[in-house]
Design a protein around this motif. Structure first.
Motif, PDB file in Angstrom:
ATOM      1  N   ASP A 179     -18.665  33.026  58.778  1.00 52.53           N
ATOM      2  CA  ASP A 179     -18.727  34.339  58.139  1.00 52.53           C
ATOM      3  C   ASP A 179     -17.706  35.318  58.709  1.00 52.53           C
ATOM      4  O   ASP A 179     -17.746  36.505  58.418  1.00 52.53           O
ATOM      5  CB  ASP A 179     -20.132  34.917  58.290  1.00 52.53           C
ATOM      6  CG  ASP A 179     -21.164  34.115  57.507  1.00 52.53           C
ATOM      7  OD1 ASP A 179     -20.793  33.477  56.499  1.00 52.53           O
ATOM      8  OD2 ASP A 179     -22.338  34.135  57.907  1.00 52.53           O
ATOM      9  N   GLY A 180     -16.814  34.829  59.558  1.00 52.63           N
ATOM     10  CA  GLY A 180     -15.758  35.672  60.094  1.00 52.63           C
ATOM     11  C   GLY A 180     -16.145  36.463  61.326  1.00 52.63           C
ATOM     12  O   GLY A 180     -15.422  37.370  61.733  1.00 52.63           O
ATOM     13  N   VAL A 181     -17.282  36.136  61.917  1.00 52.92           N
ATOM     14  CA  VAL A 181     -17.697  36.822  63.147  1.00 52.92           C
ATOM     15  C   VAL A 181     -16.943  36.197  64.312  1.00 52.92           C
ATOM     16  O   VAL A 181     -16.990  34.973  64.494  1.00 52.92           O
ATOM     17  CB  VAL A 181     -19.223  36.702  63.366  1.00 52.92           C
ATOM     18  CG1 VAL A 181     -19.630  37.343  64.676  1.00 52.92           C
ATOM     19  CG2 VAL A 181     -19.969  37.313  62.202  1.00 52.92           C
ATOM     20  N   PRO A 182     -16.235  36.999  65.098  1.00 51.66           N
ATOM     21  CA  PRO A 182     -15.497  36.400  66.219  1.00 51.66           C
ATOM     22  C   PRO A 182     -16.464  35.834  67.260  1.00 51.66           C
ATOM     23  O   PRO A 182     -17.453  36.466  67.605  1.00 51.66           O
ATOM     24  CB  PRO A 182     -14.697  37.569  66.798  1.00 51.66           C
ATOM     25  CG  PRO A 182     -15.314  38.803  66.273  1.00 51.66           C
ATOM     26  CD  PRO A 182     -16.059  38.435  65.020  1.00 51.66           C
ATOM     27  N   MET A 183     -16.174  34.644  67.726  1.00 53.56           N
ATOM     28  CA  MET A 183     -17.011  33.976  68.719  1.00 53.56           C
ATOM     29  C   MET A 183     -16.176  33.739  69.975  1.00 53.56           C
ATOM     30  O   MET A 183     -14.987  33.458  69.879  1.00 53.56           O
ATOM     31  CB  MET A 183     -17.522  32.635  68.182  1.00 53.56           C
ATOM     32  CG  MET A 183     -18.239  32.746  66.843  1.00 53.56           C
ATOM     33  SD  MET A 183     -19.683  33.778  66.888  1.00 53.56           S
ATOM     34  CE  MET A 183     -20.870  32.662  67.520  1.00 53.56           C
ATOM     35  N   ILE A 184     -16.825  33.848  71.113  1.00 48.47           N
ATOM     36  CA  ILE A 184     -16.157  33.609  72.383  1.00 48.47           C
ATOM     37  C   ILE A 184     -16.924  32.533  73.122  1.00 48.47           C
ATOM     38  O   ILE A 184     -18.128  32.658  73.336  1.00 48.47           O
ATOM     39  CB  ILE A 184     -16.098  34.899  73.233  1.00 48.47           C
ATOM     40  CG1 ILE A 184     -15.310  35.967  72.496  1.00 48.47           C
ATOM     41  CG2 ILE A 184     -15.500  34.623  74.598  1.00 48.47           C
ATOM     42  CD1 ILE A 184     -15.380  37.328  73.120  1.00 48.47           C
ATOM     43  N   GLU A 185     -16.242  31.483  73.519  1.00 46.50           N
ATOM     44  CA  GLU A 185     -16.879  30.400  74.266  1.00 46.50           C
ATOM     45  C   GLU A 185     -17.163  30.888  75.687  1.00 46.50           C
ATOM     46  O   GLU A 185     -16.340  31.573  76.298  1.00 46.50           O
ATOM     47  CB  GLU A 185     -15.961  29.187  74.305  1.00 46.50           C
ATOM     48  CG  GLU A 185     -16.592  27.989  74.957  1.00 46.50           C
ATOM     49  CD  GLU A 185     -15.702  26.758  74.907  1.00 46.50           C
ATOM     50  OE1 GLU A 185     -16.103  25.755  75.492  1.00 46.50           O
ATOM     51  OE2 GLU A 185     -14.616  26.823  74.304  1.00 46.50           O
ATOM     52  N   PHE A 186     -18.352  30.546  76.184  1.00 50.62           N
ATOM     53  CA  PHE A 186     -18.732  30.918  77.545  1.00 50.62           C
ATOM     54  C   PHE A 186     -19.345  29.687  78.216  1.00 50.62           C
ATOM     55  O   PHE A 186     -20.558  29.504  78.192  1.00 50.62           O
ATOM     56  CB  PHE A 186     -19.742  32.080  77.534  1.00 50.62           C
ATOM     57  CG  PHE A 186     -19.935  32.699  78.885  1.00 50.62           C
ATOM     58  CD1 PHE A 186     -19.188  33.790  79.277  1.00 50.62           C
ATOM     59  CD2 PHE A 186     -20.864  32.170  79.779  1.00 50.62           C
ATOM     60  CE1 PHE A 186     -19.363  34.359  80.523  1.00 50.62           C
ATOM     61  CE2 PHE A 186     -21.043  32.729  81.026  1.00 50.62           C
ATOM     62  CZ  PHE A 186     -20.288  33.829  81.401  1.00 50.62           C
TER      63      PHE A 186
END
Length: 98
Positions: free
Chosen positions: A3-10
């Motif tokens: 949906d275009g939500v930025p995700m950051i791997e942690f």
């Protein structure tokens, strides 16, 4: 992501968790950790322990499987991102000024 939500791997590594966990503990001990006295969060914090390695790094843990620590761990992860952003801002400022 779809949906275009930025995700950051942690990744759940000691390297990613040690400093923000220490900061979280310091904030809690100083009475600077505000969460509206949420009973669920209080319970999860009471379940939180840390494992220390021989280098003094710490990692959030729980002693028993039925103990939940998801809320504090999410808060530590958010704190880690904020700390990283602060370091990035300081770095960018130095690069601009210097």
């Amino acid at each position: 992501m779809r949906d275009g939500v930025p995700m950051i791997e942690f990744p759940a590594t000691v390297r990613n968790f040690s400093e923000p966990t220490k900061e979280f503990e310091a904030l809690a001990r100083q009475g600077l950790l505000f969460h509206n006295d949420n009973p669920c969060f209080n319970w999860m914090v009471s379940n939180l322990t840390v494992q220390e390695d021989r280098k003094g790094n710490i990692f959030p843990r729980k002693e028993r499987e039925q103990n939940k620590i998801d809320g504090p761990v999410a808060a530590i992860m958010a704190l880690a991102r904020w700390l990283f952003e602060e370091e990035q801002i300081a770095f960018d400022t130095e690069a601009i000024i210097g």
